[in-house]
Design a protein around this motif. Structure first.
Motif, PDB file in Angstrom:
ATOM      1  N   CYS A  70       0.816  -1.215   0.000  1.00 11.85           N
ATOM      2  CA  CYS A  70       0.000   0.000   0.000  1.00 11.85           C
ATOM      3  C   CYS A  70       0.848   1.262   0.000  1.00 11.85           C
ATOM      4  O   CYS A  70       0.401   2.313  -0.470  1.00 11.85           O
ATOM      5  CB  CYS A  70      -0.936  -0.007   1.198  1.00 11.85           C
ATOM      6  SG  CYS A  70      -2.207  -1.291   1.078  1.00 11.85           S
TER       7      CYS A  70
ATOM      8  N   ARG B  63     -11.296   2.244  -7.080  1.00 11.27           N
ATOM      9  CA  ARG B  63     -11.013   2.119  -5.662  1.00 11.27           C
ATOM     10  C   ARG B  63     -10.155   3.280  -5.187  1.00 11.27           C
ATOM     11  O   ARG B  63      -9.279   3.748  -5.906  1.00 11.27           O
ATOM     12  CB  ARG B  63     -10.294   0.790  -5.390  1.00 11.27           C
ATOM     13  CG  ARG B  63     -11.250  -0.395  -5.480  1.00 11.27           C
ATOM     14  CD  ARG B  63     -10.522  -1.712  -5.493  1.00 11.27           C
ATOM     15  NE  ARG B  63      -9.574  -1.859  -6.589  1.00 11.27           N
ATOM     16  CZ  ARG B  63      -9.901  -2.109  -7.862  1.00 11.27           C
ATOM     17  NH1 ARG B  63     -11.161  -2.211  -8.207  1.00 11.27           N
ATOM     18  NH2 ARG B  63      -8.974  -2.254  -8.778  1.00 11.27           N
ATOM     19  N   ASP B  64     -10.408   3.690  -3.941  1.00  7.40           N
ATOM     20  CA  ASP B  64      -9.546   4.668  -3.297  1.00  7.40           C
ATOM     21  C   ASP B  64      -8.507   3.900  -2.475  1.00  7.40           C
ATOM     22  O   ASP B  64      -8.448   2.673  -2.513  1.00  7.40           O
ATOM     23  CB  ASP B  64     -10.353   5.652  -2.446  1.00  7.40           C
ATOM     24  CG  ASP B  64     -11.100   5.003  -1.288  1.00  7.40           C
ATOM     25  OD1 ASP B  64     -10.859   3.812  -0.967  1.00  7.40           O
ATOM     26  OD2 ASP B  64     -11.920   5.698  -0.669  1.00  7.40           O
ATOM     27  N   TYR B  65      -7.679   4.619  -1.739  1.00  2.99           N
ATOM     28  CA  TYR B  65      -6.599   4.001  -0.975  1.00  2.99           C
ATOM     29  C   TYR B  65      -7.120   2.921  -0.019  1.00  2.99           C
ATOM     30  O   TYR B  65      -6.611   1.800   0.008  1.00  2.99           O
ATOM     31  CB  TYR B  65      -5.839   5.075  -0.200  1.00  2.99           C
ATOM     32  CG  TYR B  65      -4.668   4.548   0.585  1.00  2.99           C
ATOM     33  CD1 TYR B  65      -3.408   4.431  -0.001  1.00  2.99           C
ATOM     34  CD2 TYR B  65      -4.809   4.162   1.913  1.00  2.99           C
ATOM     35  CE1 TYR B  65      -2.327   3.941   0.708  1.00  2.99           C
ATOM     36  CE2 TYR B  65      -3.731   3.671   2.633  1.00  2.99           C
ATOM     37  CZ  TYR B  65      -2.499   3.565   2.022  1.00  2.99           C
ATOM     38  OH  TYR B  65      -1.431   3.069   2.730  1.00  2.99           O
ATOM     39  N   ASP B  66      -8.132   3.257   0.768  1.00  7.05           N
ATOM     40  CA  ASP B  66      -8.647   2.302   1.753  1.00  7.05           C
ATOM     41  C   ASP B  66      -9.228   1.059   1.086  1.00  7.05           C
ATOM     42  O   ASP B  66      -8.971  -0.065   1.533  1.00  7.05           O
ATOM     43  CB  ASP B  66      -9.700   2.961   2.651  1.00  7.05           C
ATOM     44  CG  ASP B  66      -9.099   3.999   3.588  1.00  7.05           C
ATOM     45  OD1 ASP B  66      -7.890   3.899   3.901  1.00  7.05           O
ATOM     46  OD2 ASP B  66      -9.839   4.913   4.001  1.00  7.05           O
TER      47      ASP B  66
ATOM     48  N   CYS C 172      -6.317  -1.085  -0.321  1.00  3.43           N
ATOM     49  CA  CYS C 172      -5.569  -1.799   0.715  1.00  3.43           C
ATOM     50  C   CYS C 172      -6.400  -2.913   1.346  1.00  3.43           C
ATOM     51  O   CYS C 172      -5.859  -3.981   1.665  1.00  3.43           O
ATOM     52  CB  CYS C 172      -5.061  -0.819   1.765  1.00  3.43           C
ATOM     53  SG  CYS C 172      -3.763   0.269   1.097  1.00  3.43           S
ATOM     54  N   THR C 173      -7.687  -2.692   1.487  1.00  4.76           N
ATOM     55  CA  THR C 173      -8.563  -3.760   1.974  1.00  4.76           C
ATOM     56  C   THR C 173      -8.566  -4.924   0.995  1.00  4.76           C
ATOM     57  O   THR C 173      -8.502  -6.093   1.387  1.00  4.76           O
ATOM     58  CB  THR C 173      -9.992  -3.226   2.186  1.00  4.76           C
ATOM     59  OG1 THR C 173      -9.951  -2.214   3.199  1.00  4.76           O
ATOM     60  CG2 THR C 173     -10.957  -4.326   2.586  1.00  4.76           C
TER      61      THR C 173
ATOM     62  N   PRO D 113      -2.246   8.718  -0.574  1.00  2.92           N
ATOM     63  CA  PRO D 113      -3.508   8.654   0.173  1.00  2.92           C
ATOM     64  C   PRO D 113      -4.727   9.007  -0.677  1.00  2.92           C
ATOM     65  O   PRO D 113      -5.831   8.549  -0.391  1.00  2.92           O
ATOM     66  CB  PRO D 113      -3.327   9.681   1.295  1.00  2.92           C
ATOM     67  CG  PRO D 113      -1.854   9.860   1.423  1.00  2.92           C
ATOM     68  CD  PRO D 113      -1.277   9.609   0.056  1.00  2.92           C
TER      69      PRO D 113
END
Length: 159
Positions: free
Chosen positions: A58, A75-78, A81-82, A63
């Protein structure tokens, strides 16, 4: 084909004008250093991925990243990473990336684009290859406040 797994290297097209952009003769070493830093980060990424190091995977992404892959939601960062936690925690399949085939790195100030190809191999727990996927990628990097280059937009698409 694994359409939900973005290859890192991938991203939206950004037209850059004036690459290597300074009027002074001393800009080239800076551009060379930037290209080297970006290349080093990209080459380290499959090592982190193959070691199942989610934090390091990640860390290549900003961010405010936008990760784009055909036939899946951006997708965004979160969310990315998920997704990586799920992929790298998968006990039924083993995902590995080879080193990136970096075709071009263009740097203009605090932005850079990278054209590359990633190769992902998916194996079962016995080691049998289930699938090999080659993905074109176009990444837009942005220099962060700490001077590190991170992916701001990642766009991958299968060959």
């Amino acid at each position: 084909m694994i359409r939900w797994l973005p290859a890192i290297g991938a991203v939206a097209v950004l037209l850059l004008t004036g690459c290597g952009n300074s009027d002074s003769g001393d800009s080239e070493p800076s551009v060379d250093a930037d290209v080297a830093a970006i290349t080093e980060a990209l080459n380290a990424w499959p090592e982190a991925f193959n070691a199942r190091d989610v934090a390091a995977v990640c860390d290549l992404f900003a961010p405010d990243v936008s990760v784009i892959y055909p036939d899946s939601a951006d997708r965004d960062y979160d969310a990315f990473c998920t997704q990586m936690q799920g992929v790298l925690g998968n006990q039924e399949r083993v995902f590995t990336y080879g080193p990136p085939d970096i075709r071009e790195v263009l740097v203009d100030g605090d932005l850079a684009t990278v054209q590359l190809i990633w190769t992902l191999t998916v194996r079962d727990t016995a080691g049998a290859v289930l699938e090999t996927v080659e993905e074109n990628g176009l990444d837009v990097f942005r220099r962060q406040d700490d001077g590190r280059w991170k992916i701001h937009v990642s766009h991958a698409y299968p060959l």
